[in-house]
Write a protein that holds these residues in place. Structure first.
Motif, PDB file in Angstrom:
ATOM      1  N   PRO A  16       0.811  -1.229   0.000  1.00 48.81           N
ATOM      2  CA  PRO A  16       0.000   0.000   0.000  1.00 48.81           C
ATOM      3  C   PRO A  16       0.842   1.275   0.000  1.00 48.81           C
ATOM      4  N   TRP A  17       2.013   1.227   0.607  1.00 50.15           N
ATOM      5  CA  TRP A  17       2.887   2.407   0.617  1.00 50.15           C
ATOM      6  C   TRP A  17       3.365   2.713  -0.797  1.00 50.15           C
ATOM      7  N   ARG A  18       3.747   1.666  -1.529  1.00 51.23           N
ATOM      8  CA  ARG A  18       4.199   1.843  -2.910  1.00 51.23           C
ATOM      9  C   ARG A  18       3.053   2.371  -3.768  1.00 51.23           C
ATOM     10  N   ALA A  19       1.854   1.839  -3.573  1.00 52.63           N
ATOM     11  CA  ALA A  19       0.684   2.292  -4.328  1.00 52.63           C
ATOM     12  C   ALA A  19       0.409   3.773  -4.052  1.00 52.63           C
ATOM     13  N   ALA A  20       0.564   4.188  -2.799  1.00 51.57           N
ATOM     14  CA  ALA A  20       0.348   5.601  -2.449  1.00 51.57           C
ATOM     15  C   ALA A  20       1.402   6.480  -3.118  1.00 51.57           C
ATOM     16  N   LEU A  21       2.643   6.004  -3.165  1.00 47.35           N
ATOM     17  CA  LEU A  21       3.703   6.773  -3.815  1.00 47.35           C
ATOM     18  C   LEU A  21       3.487   6.877  -5.321  1.00 47.35           C
ATOM     19  N   MET A  70      -0.019  -3.042   8.557  1.00 46.82           N
ATOM     20  CA  MET A  70       0.724  -2.020   9.308  1.00 46.82           C
ATOM     21  C   MET A  70       0.972  -0.781   8.440  1.00 46.82           C
ATOM     22  N   LEU A  71       1.310  -0.985   7.184  1.00 46.69           N
ATOM     23  CA  LEU A  71       1.536   0.143   6.287  1.00 46.69           C
ATOM     24  C   LEU A  71       0.259   0.943   6.069  1.00 46.69           C
ATOM     25  N   ARG A  72      -0.867   0.254   5.913  1.00 49.18           N
ATOM     26  CA  ARG A  72      -2.147   0.959   5.767  1.00 49.18           C
ATOM     27  C   ARG A  72      -2.465   1.757   7.020  1.00 49.18           C
ATOM     28  N   MET A  73      -2.179   1.190   8.176  1.00 47.54           N
ATOM     29  CA  MET A  73      -2.415   1.917   9.434  1.00 47.54           C
ATOM     30  C   MET A  73      -1.535   3.163   9.496  1.00 47.54           C
ATOM     31  N   ASP A  74      -0.276   3.029   9.066  1.00 47.71           N
ATOM     32  CA  ASP A  74       0.619   4.186   9.031  1.00 47.71           C
ATOM     33  C   ASP A  74       0.069   5.272   8.092  1.00 47.71           C
ATOM     34  N   LEU A  75      -0.414   4.857   6.928  1.00 45.31           N
ATOM     35  CA  LEU A  75      -0.944   5.807   5.961  1.00 45.31           C
ATOM     36  C   LEU A  75      -2.193   6.523   6.494  1.00 45.31           C
ATOM     37  N   GLN A  76      -2.946   5.825   7.334  1.00 50.42           N
ATOM     38  CA  GLN A  76      -4.167   6.417   7.887  1.00 50.42           C
ATOM     39  C   GLN A  76      -3.905   7.208   9.169  1.00 50.42           C
TER      40      GLN A  76
END
Length: 108
Positions: free
Chosen positions: A13-18, A100-106
């Motif tokens: 998800p972090w890569r997708a957001a970037l 965990m990455l999604r939680m960080d993004l939120q």
């Protein structure tokens, strides 16, 4: 991240957001460049409000030209920085890492 290698992998998800950020930056900087290019060309070509050297219109024209150059410079640095970060990110991560990455993004 710390997950066992045998867990199923999912999209990062972090890569997708970037990637989304990079695409948004590209389109917005192109839009801004186009807007500023036309305005700058009109001002430099004296198609619109003009004044003698040192006048208000001349100062506005010079400021607009500087902003156009600044956006080009910043976009020239920002987009490659995001692309470098994308290159560091794995395409797939474990489900636990993705959570965990999604939680960080939120912001949790």
């Amino acid at each position: 991240m710390g997950a066992p290698a045998d867990q199923p992998k999912v999209d990062n998800p972090w890569r997708a957001a970037l990637v989304s950020l990079r695409n948004d930056l590209r389109s917005e900087t192109e839009r801004l460049k186009g807007l500023l290019e036309k305005a700058d060309a009109d001002m430099q070509g004296k198609k619109v409000w003009t004044s003698q050297k040192g006048g208000v219109a001349a100062n506005f024209r010079d400021d607009l030209h500087g902003k156009k150059q600044r956006i080009r410079t910043l976009a020239g640095k920002l987009i490659p920085a995001v692309e470098a970060e994308i290159a560091k990110c794995p395409e797939k991560v474990s489900q636990a890492d993705a959570k965990m990455l999604r939680m960080d993004l939120q912001g949790y």
